[in-house]
Design a protein around this motif. Structure first.
Motif, PDB file in Angstrom:
ATOM      1  N   LEU A 108       7.869  24.627  32.007  1.00 37.02           N
ATOM      2  CA  LEU A 108       7.923  25.764  31.139  1.00 37.02           C
ATOM      3  C   LEU A 108       8.430  25.220  29.720  1.00 37.02           C
ATOM      4  CD1 LEU A 108       8.933  28.670  33.458  1.00 37.02           C
ATOM      5  CD2 LEU A 108       6.583  28.136  32.441  1.00 37.02           C
ATOM      6  N   GLN A 109       9.606  24.242  29.737  1.00 34.54           N
ATOM      7  CA  GLN A 109      10.237  23.898  28.820  1.00 34.54           C
ATOM      8  C   GLN A 109       9.593  22.849  27.977  1.00 34.54           C
ATOM      9  OE1 GLN A 109      14.270  22.839  30.358  1.00 34.54           O
ATOM     10  NE2 GLN A 109      14.594  25.027  30.840  1.00 34.54           N
ATOM     11  N   GLY A 110       8.531  22.115  28.696  1.00 35.67           N
ATOM     12  CA  GLY A 110       7.670  21.259  28.172  1.00 35.67           C
ATOM     13  C   GLY A 110       8.375  19.786  28.071  1.00 35.67           C
ATOM     14  N   ARG A 111       9.431  19.726  29.225  1.00 31.41           N
ATOM     15  CA  ARG A 111      10.185  18.539  29.536  1.00 31.41           C
ATOM     16  C   ARG A 111       9.409  17.670  30.489  1.00 31.41           C
ATOM     17  NH1 ARG A 111      15.963  20.212  31.424  1.00 31.41           N
ATOM     18  NH2 ARG A 111      16.116  17.802  31.432  1.00 31.41           N
ATOM     19  N   VAL A 112       9.111  16.407  30.183  1.00 32.04           N
ATOM     20  CA  VAL A 112       8.646  15.435  31.287  1.00 32.04           C
ATOM     21  C   VAL A 112       9.682  14.619  31.755  1.00 32.04           C
ATOM     22  CG1 VAL A 112       6.721  13.945  31.715  1.00 32.04           C
ATOM     23  CG2 VAL A 112       6.440  15.795  30.186  1.00 32.04           C
ATOM     24  N   VAL A 113      10.284  14.837  33.013  1.00 31.36           N
ATOM     25  CA  VAL A 113      11.348  13.867  33.373  1.00 31.36           C
ATOM     26  C   VAL A 113      10.625  13.042  34.606  1.00 31.36           C
ATOM     27  CG1 VAL A 113      13.599  13.515  34.344  1.00 31.36           C
ATOM     28  CG2 VAL A 113      13.106  15.364  32.477  1.00 31.36           C
ATOM     29  N   THR A 114      10.503  11.789  34.581  1.00 33.40           N
ATOM     30  CA  THR A 114      10.019  11.178  35.681  1.00 33.40           C
ATOM     31  C   THR A 114      10.950  10.472  36.545  1.00 33.40           C
ATOM     32  OG1 THR A 114       9.518   9.035  34.357  1.00 33.40           O
ATOM     33  CG2 THR A 114       7.778  10.843  34.282  1.00 33.40           C
ATOM     34  N   VAL A 115      10.657   9.911  37.650  1.00 35.12           N
ATOM     35  CA  VAL A 115      11.532   9.397  38.464  1.00 35.12           C
ATOM     36  C   VAL A 115      12.132   7.850  37.690  1.00 35.12           C
ATOM     37  CG1 VAL A 115      11.519   7.837  40.664  1.00 35.12           C
ATOM     38  CG2 VAL A 115      10.666  10.178  40.545  1.00 35.12           C
ATOM     39  N   LEU A 116      11.018   7.256  36.976  1.00 34.38           N
ATOM     40  CA  LEU A 116      11.455   6.091  36.144  1.00 34.38           C
ATOM     41  C   LEU A 116      12.536   6.403  35.255  1.00 34.38           C
ATOM     42  CD1 LEU A 116      11.031   3.134  35.710  1.00 34.38           C
ATOM     43  CD2 LEU A 116       9.177   3.866  33.922  1.00 34.38           C
ATOM     44  N   ASP A 117      12.494   7.799  34.662  1.00 34.30           N
ATOM     45  CA  ASP A 117      13.562   8.218  33.564  1.00 34.30           C
ATOM     46  C   ASP A 117      14.922   8.219  34.162  1.00 34.30           C
ATOM     47  OD1 ASP A 117      11.711   8.296  31.525  1.00 34.30           O
ATOM     48  OD2 ASP A 117      11.075  10.298  32.235  1.00 34.30           O
ATOM     49  N   LYS A 118      14.601   8.776  35.407  1.00 34.15           N
ATOM     50  CA  LYS A 118      15.999   8.839  36.417  1.00 34.15           C
ATOM     51  C   LYS A 118      16.692   7.670  36.795  1.00 34.15           C
ATOM     52  CE  LYS A 118      14.788  13.405  38.356  1.00 34.15           C
ATOM     53  NZ  LYS A 118      14.734  14.242  39.442  1.00 34.15           N
ATOM     54  N   ASP A 149      15.623  -6.640  26.845  1.00 36.16           N
ATOM     55  CA  ASP A 149      15.374  -5.539  25.844  1.00 36.16           C
ATOM     56  C   ASP A 149      14.202  -4.625  26.270  1.00 36.16           C
ATOM     57  OD1 ASP A 149      17.253  -6.642  24.275  1.00 36.16           O
ATOM     58  OD2 ASP A 149      15.832  -7.244  22.806  1.00 36.16           O
ATOM     59  N   PRO A 150      14.584  -3.228  26.542  1.00 40.94           N
ATOM     60  CA  PRO A 150      13.622  -2.218  26.943  1.00 40.94           C
ATOM     61  C   PRO A 150      12.588  -2.036  25.813  1.00 40.94           C
ATOM     62  CG  PRO A 150      15.887  -1.316  26.600  1.00 40.94           C
ATOM     63  CD  PRO A 150      16.010  -2.801  25.995  1.00 40.94           C
ATOM     64  N   VAL A 151      11.339  -1.892  26.616  1.00 42.56           N
ATOM     65  CA  VAL A 151      10.131  -1.969  25.572  1.00 42.56           C
ATOM     66  C   VAL A 151      10.202  -0.497  24.906  1.00 42.56           C
ATOM     67  CG1 VAL A 151       8.775  -3.343  27.372  1.00 42.56           C
ATOM     68  CG2 VAL A 151       8.819  -0.541  27.358  1.00 42.56           C
ATOM     69  N   PRO A 152       9.244  -0.523  23.866  1.00 43.43           N
ATOM     70  CA  PRO A 152       9.445   0.806  23.147  1.00 43.43           C
ATOM     71  C   PRO A 152       9.338   1.877  23.966  1.00 43.43           C
ATOM     72  CG  PRO A 152       8.147  -0.884  22.051  1.00 43.43           C
ATOM     73  CD  PRO A 152       8.557  -1.298  23.190  1.00 43.43           C
ATOM     74  N   VAL A 153      10.062   3.016  23.553  1.00 42.35           N
ATOM     75  CA  VAL A 153      10.226   4.270  24.517  1.00 42.35           C
ATOM     76  C   VAL A 153       8.800   4.911  24.671  1.00 42.35           C
ATOM     77  CG1 VAL A 153      11.243   6.659  24.530  1.00 42.35           C
ATOM     78  CG2 VAL A 153      12.584   4.485  23.941  1.00 42.35           C
ATOM     79  N   ASN A 154       8.011   4.862  23.297  1.00 43.88           N
ATOM     80  CA  ASN A 154       6.606   5.523  23.378  1.00 43.88           C
ATOM     81  C   ASN A 154       5.863   4.833  24.426  1.00 43.88           C
ATOM     82  OD1 ASN A 154       6.600   3.127  21.718  1.00 43.88           O
ATOM     83  ND2 ASN A 154       4.571   3.970  21.080  1.00 43.88           N
ATOM     84  N   ARG A 155       6.004   3.633  24.857  1.00 47.42           N
ATOM     85  CA  ARG A 155       5.115   2.989  25.862  1.00 47.42           C
ATOM     86  C   ARG A 155       5.145   3.601  27.297  1.00 47.42           C
ATOM     87  NH1 ARG A 155       2.201  -1.770  24.788  1.00 47.42           N
ATOM     88  NH2 ARG A 155       1.346  -1.169  26.899  1.00 47.42           N
ATOM     89  N   CYS A 156       6.508   3.908  27.662  1.00 44.07           N
ATOM     90  CA  CYS A 156       6.663   4.342  29.016  1.00 44.07           C
ATOM     91  C   CYS A 156       6.856   5.811  29.154  1.00 44.07           C
ATOM     92  CB  CYS A 156       7.979   3.814  29.724  1.00 44.07           C
ATOM     93  SG  CYS A 156       9.520   4.073  28.810  1.00 44.07           S
ATOM     94  N   SER A 157       7.076   6.695  28.145  1.00 46.24           N
ATOM     95  CA  SER A 157       7.330   8.248  28.090  1.00 46.24           C
ATOM     96  C   SER A 157       5.988   8.931  28.473  1.00 46.24           C
ATOM     97  CB  SER A 157       7.668   8.630  26.518  1.00 46.24           C
ATOM     98  OG  SER A 157       6.665   8.488  25.583  1.00 46.24           O
ATOM     99  N   ALA A 158       6.051   9.776  29.490  1.00 45.42           N
ATOM    100  CA  ALA A 158       5.219  10.257  30.067  1.00 45.42           C
ATOM    101  C   ALA A 158       4.562  11.697  29.232  1.00 45.42           C
ATOM    102  CB  ALA A 158       5.083  10.778  31.419  1.00 45.42           C
TER     103      ALA A 158
END
Length: 338
Positions: A60-70, A215-224
């Motif tokens: 409902l809040q439009g939040r996408v939190v994945t297991v990878l994010d956690k 280094d982490p890859v660009p956030v836009n690559r892994c963001s769902a």
């Protein structure tokens, strides 16, 4: 002289109170007798409802939190806590995060992978299975877990059905690769988790990891963008025909990862995973569940009934996974003292 009770008489309870008390006691004893697990089941149900409401709030809040994010947040919050123990070697949350970053950087540098591309993974239980899985997930790829027990025609069918851009093969499965390599589609690029290759046109991963950036890859690559988007393909065993791919979404991964938590496991638990990682019980409930808790897991290369309990003692295991006949195999083991 009047007594205290005569001067201040105690009020009498209404006549229905004893009946209610007797009824409550009767219900308690009936519940204990006929439904001994009622309160445990109720607690489990409430935890399931709580987790479901949390996911609904995300939606409902439009939040996408994945297991990878956690997992990435846990690597920042508790970098030195053991995440994975394999054959006596400990891999912390930071270790796994950084090595998966290196793998993501290798593929980012050497392959033209786009977000949403599929990569097939043919590996046994080992830490690099998880490193490669997470590294590809950080690139936004859909990872197809291939059952290493299926061979030739069935394996070729699995590869062709998920249409991967890349096939990653573990070093202990090069014999299987040799069988199918001549028949693989020409547009599938093959990588092996090794430093050298005797196969023509097959790329090596371990040598490139050593020089890759952490280094982490660009956030836009892994963001769902959507919890319903596909992130995994997990194949059926193929007992009634050729294996079929089950499409697993971010939402289903989150639900699977909540399993251990809903059953009461905590961050202090040590989880023993002996099932193959290509199976959802090990990958989603086991590894995903460990991440949901922020706990530690002990990974076994292959289930061994004779070593099971000694491993549990050695690593202070508090939670085990089982499916099918596993418990029967354990019960049939001879009793060992001490």
């Amino acid at each position: 002289m009047r007594g205290w009770n005569e001067l201040y008489p105690l009020p009498m309870p209404p006549p229905w109170v004893p009946g209610v008390a007797v009824g409550i006691l009767s219900l308690h004893f009936i519940q204990k007798l006929l439904f001994p697990y009622f309160w445990a089941d109720l607690r489990y149900l409430l935890r399931v409802l709580t987790y479901g409401l949390r996911l609904e709030m995300y939606r409902l809040q439009g939040r996408v939190v994945t297991v990878l994010d956690k997992f990435v947040k846990l690597a920042e919050k508790q970098p030195h806590k053991p995440f994975l123990i394999y054959e006596g070697t400990t891999h912390t949350y930071r270790d796994v995060d950084r090595r998966s970053n290196r793998i993501a950087q290798v593929f980012l540098q050497h392959e033209a992978l786009k977000k949403g591309d599929t990569v097939a993974l043919l590996m046994g239980n080992e830490p690099d299975f998880i490193h490669v899985w997470f590294g590809l997930a950080k690139l936004g790829c859909v990872v197809a877990f291939l059952n290493f027990n299926v061979r030739f025609r069935s394996l070729l069918h699995c590869v062709s059905s998920c249409e991967p851009k890349i096939l990653v093969v573990g070093a202990d499965l090069l014999g299987t690769l040799e069988e199918v390599l001549p028949k693989l589609q020409k547009d599938v690029r093959v990588w092996i988790v090794a430093k050298e290759s005797t196969f023509p046109s097959v790329h090596t991963l371990l040598d490139k990891i050593e020089t890759a950036s952490e280094d982490p890859v660009p956030v836009n690559r892994c963001s769902a963008n959507d919890l319903k988007s596909a992130v995994l393909y997990i194949f059926t065993s193929g007992t009634t025909g050729l294996p079929k791919a089950a499409v697993i979404s971010n939402f289903q991964v989150l639900k699977g990862a909540a399993g251990l938590w809903t059953f009461g496991a905590t961050s202090e638990d040590i989880i023993y995973i002996t099932l193959p990682l290509y199976h959802s019980a090990a990958s989603l409930l086991g590894i995903g569940g460990c991440i949901e808790l922020g706990a530690t897991c002990v990974l076994k290369k292959k289930f061994s009934a004779s070593q099971f309990w000694s491993d549990c003692r050695k690593y202070n295991v508090t939670v085990i996974q089982y499916i099918g006949e596993l418990c029967r195999y354990l019960c049939n083991q001879p009793v060992v003292s001490g």
